[in-house]
Design an enzyme around this catalytic site. Sequence first.
Site, PDB file in Angstrom:
ATOM      1  N   LEU A  37      -3.311   1.523  -2.421  1.00  0.00           N
ATOM      2  CA  LEU A  37      -3.527   1.597  -0.980  1.00  0.00           C
ATOM      3  C   LEU A  37      -5.004   1.840  -0.731  1.00  0.00           C
ATOM      4  CD1 LEU A  37      -0.578   3.753   0.421  1.00  0.00           C
ATOM      5  CD2 LEU A  37      -1.108   1.404   1.068  1.00  0.00           C
ATOM      6  N   ASP A  38      -5.574   1.152   0.260  1.00  0.00           N
ATOM      7  CA  ASP A  38      -6.970   1.382   0.616  1.00  0.00           C
ATOM      8  C   ASP A  38      -7.180   2.839   1.027  1.00  0.00           C
ATOM      9  OD1 ASP A  38      -7.642  -1.223   0.111  1.00  0.00           O
ATOM     10  OD2 ASP A  38      -7.537  -1.861   2.208  1.00  0.00           O
ATOM     11  N   LEU A  39      -8.424   3.276   0.976  1.00  0.00           N
ATOM     12  CA  LEU A  39      -8.764   4.666   1.278  1.00  0.00           C
ATOM     13  C   LEU A  39      -8.219   5.117   2.621  1.00  0.00           C
ATOM     14  CD1 LEU A  39     -10.423   7.188   0.399  1.00  0.00           C
ATOM     15  CD2 LEU A  39     -12.343   6.209   1.684  1.00  0.00           C
ATOM     16  N   ALA A  41      -5.817   3.787   4.416  1.00  0.00           N
ATOM     17  CA  ALA A  41      -4.384   3.545   4.611  1.00  0.00           C
ATOM     18  C   ALA A  41      -3.580   4.734   4.112  1.00  0.00           C
ATOM     19  CB  ALA A  41      -3.966   2.276   3.885  1.00  0.00           C
TER      20      ALA A  41
END
Length: 301
Positions: A37-39, A41
């Site tokens: 997961l992106d930072l 998100a």
Amino acid sequence: MNGFFNLNKPSGVSSAAVVGTLKRLTGEKRIGHAGTLDLEAAGVLPIMLGRATRLFDFLVDKEKEYEAVCAFGTATDTQDATGRVIAEGDRYPDAEQVLQQLPALTGDIRQRPSMYSAIKVGGKPLYARARGGETPEVPERTVHVERIEMLGPEPEHAFRLRIACGKGTYIRSICDDLGKLCGCPAHMRSLVRTRGGFFRIGDALTLEEARSLAEAGRLRERLIPLDAPLQHLRSTEAPAWMEKWVAAGAKLPAEKLTGEIPPEGEVTRIYLRGRFWGIAERRGEDLAWRVQIPPEEEVPA
């Protein structure tokens, strides 16, 4: 520990940092996550511990669900709220206009992710190239979006969407494309992954809960068994008399097994006396092991 934890990653914490926290709490050296997961998100982040790390290739990661807030009025170079504004507009669409455009973003669609995505070009992530001053050409690719539902309006010209999609889909790119289709620049304001295959947000542990359980010596209670996320695979049982064959990792004759015998080239879960032993692939008349994971009580100390 051998199994999985279903973690609810908070926004602003990296997936790697979550793994680091669980490593400290469990003392398990073999640990990793499935599905970065992106930072910024949040949401479902499956954590693999011990021998579960050997099952990564067999987890379902093509069925994911997200809740995203798409904000109209500005587009950014990262396609999310962290980026630099590159376009502005005030032709804000209403709910009906947004709904009219959603079908164009479902099914098999062509998508060009942000140059700040994790896609690798020449072995280096695009975001690393972009932050280094490069202006890489972002490759367009086909992704699958099963459905997009409108959940309702949000403040400041935004709408909350529920998106079910396949592996490799960039939700922020959907928001960016939706803005173009509606004639008003847009970006993804926030993102929560609510499902990733077997793992669902309603069952997920927060980091605070994980810490509290660890302090109480009860974190193991939330450990998910090795075979639980593999229920999408066939299940095959070896007879008790074949125990030595199974323990030795020998090929297993398909005609002597019961349950769901896979066709050539496909895999199945293998059980002996009801206990999970790993995954095998059909090769001719036999099943050959792809991953063998003896039950913990069968592993020598």
